[in-house]
Scaffold this motif. Structure first.
Motif, PDB file in Angstrom:
ATOM      1  N   ALA A  61     -13.603   4.154  -2.732  1.00 43.73           N
ATOM      2  CA  ALA A  61     -13.273   4.295  -1.317  1.00 43.73           C
ATOM      3  C   ALA A  61     -14.481   4.756  -0.515  1.00 43.73           C
ATOM      4  CB  ALA A  61     -12.108   5.268  -1.141  1.00 43.73           C
ATOM      5  N   LEU A 110     -12.245   1.415   7.117  1.00 42.82           N
ATOM      6  CA  LEU A 110     -11.236   2.460   6.923  1.00 42.82           C
ATOM      7  C   LEU A 110      -9.860   1.861   6.672  1.00 42.82           C
ATOM      8  CD1 LEU A 110     -10.692   5.487   6.915  1.00 42.82           C
ATOM      9  CD2 LEU A 110     -10.356   5.370   9.395  1.00 42.82           C
ATOM     10  N   ALA A 111      -9.532   0.764   7.361  1.00 42.00           N
ATOM     11  CA  ALA A 111      -8.239   0.112   7.132  1.00 42.00           C
ATOM     12  C   ALA A 111      -8.132  -0.421   5.710  1.00 42.00           C
ATOM     13  CB  ALA A 111      -8.053  -1.017   8.150  1.00 42.00           C
ATOM     14  N   VAL A 160      -9.694   0.768   3.068  1.00 41.46           N
ATOM     15  CA  VAL A 160      -9.569   1.932   2.186  1.00 41.46           C
ATOM     16  C   VAL A 160      -8.140   2.468   2.212  1.00 41.46           C
ATOM     17  CG1 VAL A 160     -10.296   4.327   1.874  1.00 41.46           C
ATOM     18  CG2 VAL A 160     -12.001   2.546   2.283  1.00 41.46           C
ATOM     19  N   LEU A 161      -7.523   2.504   3.383  1.00 35.52           N
ATOM     20  CA  LEU A 161      -6.127   2.955   3.470  1.00 35.52           C
ATOM     21  C   LEU A 161      -5.196   1.991   2.730  1.00 35.52           C
ATOM     22  CD1 LEU A 161      -5.944   4.162   7.191  1.00 35.52           C
ATOM     23  CD2 LEU A 161      -6.114   5.558   5.107  1.00 35.52           C
ATOM     24  N   ALA A 211      -5.336   2.870  -0.843  1.00 35.14           N
ATOM     25  CA  ALA A 211      -4.563   4.087  -1.120  1.00 35.14           C
ATOM     26  C   ALA A 211      -3.070   3.794  -1.186  1.00 35.14           C
ATOM     27  CB  ALA A 211      -4.862   5.134  -0.047  1.00 35.14           C
ATOM     28  N   VAL A 212      -2.584   2.939  -0.285  1.00 32.10           N
ATOM     29  CA  VAL A 212      -1.165   2.583  -0.294  1.00 32.10           C
ATOM     30  C   VAL A 212      -0.816   1.835  -1.570  1.00 32.10           C
ATOM     31  CG1 VAL A 212       0.588   1.194   0.859  1.00 32.10           C
ATOM     32  CG2 VAL A 212      -0.973   2.608   2.208  1.00 32.10           C
ATOM     33  N   ASN A 228     -13.655   0.909  11.604  1.00 31.01           N
ATOM     34  CA  ASN A 228     -12.196   0.769  11.558  1.00 31.01           C
ATOM     35  C   ASN A 228     -11.765  -0.246  10.504  1.00 31.01           C
ATOM     36  OD1 ASN A 228     -11.855   2.645  13.605  1.00 31.01           O
ATOM     37  ND2 ASN A 228     -11.900   1.096  15.229  1.00 31.01           N
TER      38      ASN A 228
END
Length: 263
Positions: A82, A31-32, A34-35, A38-39, A28
């Motif tokens: 990523a 993944l956070a 990586v997000l 992306a933002v 998690n």
């Protein structure tokens, strides 16, 4: 090197639940991040981000040491980093949760300083590839330093997935910031040395043949102790009850010498 040992529950069900929670936390967190990348990449089209990149040997470019890992130049650049961050971040977080958390600031600064100090003036460096190299070298170096079974397994997995990073710390492809890769790799090795004792060693599973050998050794030690208790020890000094007398030797008689007259 003696590592601290963590007292974990020996119940297999509780051990599996603990491992599952550690895996979910590491996944998690990766993944956070990586997000977040992306933002930030989507938001890059709305403002001028060139001032946030690393400009080597320029004091104004030092701001990029903090901001550049969040920026990427293309979707392919973002996608490659990523995937690496998701895999290596999860692996490092599962194997070394404490060491990874403490090493992240050092990896972040090390990759940025490598690009700022070694980069060519007039160029701009951005991207999280320095972090990926730092994570790979962190896991690999911890496996060499700790040498317990989980550490060796994690190092082998990291090398199998991204062993090519051992070569990308050198100048190979134009347009790739090998300077950030080298800075992140050096920071990963240094962080592995500094935080090699941060995570205690998990208790190793004992197999039936190991238990049988220990029981046999304990039984042999007990039998030897009983033998020493009930059997008197052999004496070291035995008294001599009979001594052999040397026989008398005969006397040697000397005969007078005869003198011969010489003519």
């Amino acid at each position: 090197m003696h590592l601290p040992t963590q007292d974990l529950p020996l119940d297999p069900k509780a051990q599996r639940a603990l491992d599952r929670r550690r895996l979910l936390r590491a996944l998690n967190a990766s993944l956070a991040f990586v997000l977040l990348l992306a933002v930030v990449f989507v938001a890059q089209h709305e403002f001028d981000w060139s001032g946030l990149a690393i400009a080597p040997h320029d004091w104004r470019g030092l701001v990029g040491i903090l901001a550049a890992p969040l920026l990427h130049g293309s979707p392919e650049h973002l996608g490659a980093n990523a995937v690496s961050l998701l895999l290596l971040g999860t692996l490092a977080g599962v194997a070394y949760p404490r060491a990874t958390l403490r090493a992240l600031p050092l990896l972040w600064l090390g990759s940025g300083l490598g690009a700022w100090l070694l980069g060519q003036p007039g160029t701009h460096h951005l991207g999280a590839s320095g972090l990926t190299h730092g994570l790979m070298f962190l896991v690999f170096a911890l496996g060499l330093l700790r040498r317990d079974r989980p550490a060796i397994a994690a190092a082998m997995i990291a090398f199998m997935l991204y062993g090519g990073m051992l070569l990308t710390v050198l100048p190979r492809e134009p347009g790739v910031s090998w300077q950030a890769h080298l800075g992140g790799a050096l920071a990963g090795v240094i962080a592995a040395w500094l935080f090699r004792r941060s995570d205690p060693q998990a208790p190793r599973k004992r197999y039936s043949w190991e238990i049988e050998e220990e029981l046999a050794a304990q039984a042999a030690a007990t039998a030897e102790a009983d033998h020493e208790q009930f059997e008197p020890a052999p004496p070291r000094d035995v008294p001599v009850l009979w001594q052999r007398t040397e026989p008398a030797r005969g006397a040697v008689l000397r005969f007078p010498e005869r003198h011969r007259d010489e003519s």
